[in-house]
Write an enzyme that holds these catalytic residues in place. Structure first.
Site, PDB file in Angstrom:
ATOM      1  N   SER A  95       0.862  -1.188   0.000  1.00 26.40           N
ATOM      2  CA  SER A  95       0.000   0.000   0.000  1.00 26.40           C
ATOM      3  C   SER A  95       0.894   1.233   0.000  1.00 26.40           C
ATOM      4  O   SER A  95       1.653   1.453   0.943  1.00 26.40           O
ATOM      5  CB  SER A  95      -0.911   0.009   1.240  1.00 26.40           C
ATOM      6  OG  SER A  95      -1.830  -1.052   1.185  1.00 26.40           O
ATOM      7  N   LYS A 169      -7.379   1.125  -3.368  1.00 30.62           N
ATOM      8  CA  LYS A 169      -7.022   0.713  -2.008  1.00 30.62           C
ATOM      9  C   LYS A 169      -7.282   1.837  -1.017  1.00 30.62           C
ATOM     10  O   LYS A 169      -7.764   1.600   0.100  1.00 30.62           O
ATOM     11  CB  LYS A 169      -5.551   0.293  -1.954  1.00 30.62           C
ATOM     12  CG  LYS A 169      -5.046  -0.097  -0.555  1.00 30.62           C
ATOM     13  CD  LYS A 169      -5.806  -1.288   0.027  1.00 30.62           C
ATOM     14  CE  LYS A 169      -5.403  -1.601   1.466  1.00 30.62           C
ATOM     15  NZ  LYS A 169      -4.102  -2.235   1.611  1.00 30.62           N
ATOM     16  N   LYS A 237      -1.137   4.684   8.343  1.00 30.69           N
ATOM     17  CA  LYS A 237      -0.388   5.009   7.123  1.00 30.69           C
ATOM     18  C   LYS A 237      -1.344   5.170   5.946  1.00 30.69           C
ATOM     19  O   LYS A 237      -1.255   6.133   5.160  1.00 30.69           O
ATOM     20  CB  LYS A 237       0.628   3.913   6.820  1.00 30.69           C
ATOM     21  CG  LYS A 237       1.421   4.120   5.537  1.00 30.69           C
ATOM     22  CD  LYS A 237       2.043   2.826   5.038  1.00 30.69           C
ATOM     23  CE  LYS A 237       1.001   1.865   4.491  1.00 30.69           C
ATOM     24  NZ  LYS A 237       1.601   0.667   3.850  1.00 30.69           N
TER      25      LYS A 237
END
Length: 300
Positions: A95, A169, A237
């Site tokens: 990611s 995502k 994050k």
């Protein structure tokens, strides 16, 4: 057709079961990790453990990276590229930020290497069971070439050109991060108002409020089981990346900002806890209210 040779880079919580599934499915697999000890666990699955990054990627048909963040992907890519064969495909399943994925695509294209950004959702259970949701950005040709590999890991969808996988995502993590916090609020409200929170969860599971997060993480919260799974630091994050992408296009996302602040309040102490620890952040701003009587289960 024989399976392509795959170099798998990053043998962590997610990478280990993903790489093990590929090796078990017959892919010639080379495993590399910055700490070689983690990669050695894959030897029993038939993988070749490589101490050298260059040895892992040399002449590999596909390179799969599953690393901590964009900085780790970029550094690994820079080190690996001189040994890679032109025409090979780099599939980044980490990611990262959208702008980082676009930079990776440009960097690889300049060396004749193709690129798919293909982040995943489903956590460690999805990785173990081959039930990850895979969101891919890149060309249709490259995506179709990678489909046999993706099929071992889960269900893949091409969502647009390079960089689009990371956008998908981010949308996924926006929903996950916000919903975890909302589920925590619902269960804590039930507790504080005198209802049975476990019974409330059962009552609403079949209605419009039902979700995988209510199903899995609602139960985690009731059990006070914060052993990861997906970690607070990883969720944070991703949420920060969501806010960065929103800033690039001039969007204000107030719910995402609130979920980010919630996780930031426990980042230092509970960064390695499961992201269901959104409940703990909520309890801290509501002194005297606690969900259930169980002891907290936290990572060591």
């Amino acid at each position: 057709m024989p399976h392509p040779t795959v170099a798998f880079l990053g043998i962590g919580l997610m990478g280990q079961p993903m790489a093990a599934r590929l090796a078990g499915a017959g892919f010639p697999l080379r495993a590399w990790n910055r700490s070689t000890a983690k990669a050695r666990t894959l030897a029993t699955h038939g993988a070749q453990v490589c101490e050298s990054l260059e040895d892992a990627v040399r002449d590999a048909d596909m390179v799969v990276s599953m690393l901590a963040d964009g900085a780790a992907v970029g550094a690994t890519m820079d080190a690996a590229l001189p040994a890679m064969a032109p025409g090979s495909v780099w599939i980044d399943m980490s990611s990262t930020r959208h702008d980082e994925a676009l930079a990776f695509h440009a960097r690889l294209a300049g060396q004749g290497v193709r690129f798919l950004d293909a982040p995943v959702s489903g956590g460690v259970p999805g990785a173990q069971d081959g039930k990850l949701a895979i969101m891919a950005g890149g060309s249709l040709r490259d995506f179709e070439e990678a489909l046999p590999l993706f099929a071992v890991l889960g269900s893949a969808q091409l969502v647009g050109p390079a960089g689009s996988g990371q956008v998908a995502k981010l949308c996924n993590q926006l929903i996950v991060g916000a919903t975890l916090n909302v589920v925590a609020e619902a269960l804590l409200l039930a507790q504080a108002a005198g209802a049975d929170p476990a019974a409330v969860r059962e009552a609403i599971r079949g209605g419009f409020a039902g979700s995988r997060i209510l199903e899995l993480h609602g139960q985690r919260m009731l059990d006070r089981n914060f052993v990861p799974g997906g970690q607070v630091k990883s969720q944070l994050k991703d949420l920060r990346n969501v806010l960065a992408a929103a800033g690039e296009v001039g969007l204000s996302l107030p719910l995402t900002a609130a979920a980010t602040r919630s996780y930031e309040s426990i980042e230092a102490e509970l960064g390695h806890a499961d992201h269901a620890a959104a409940l703990l952040a909520l309890e801290r701003i509501n002194p005297g209210v606690r969900l259930g009587l169980a002891e907290d289960r936290l990572p060591e």
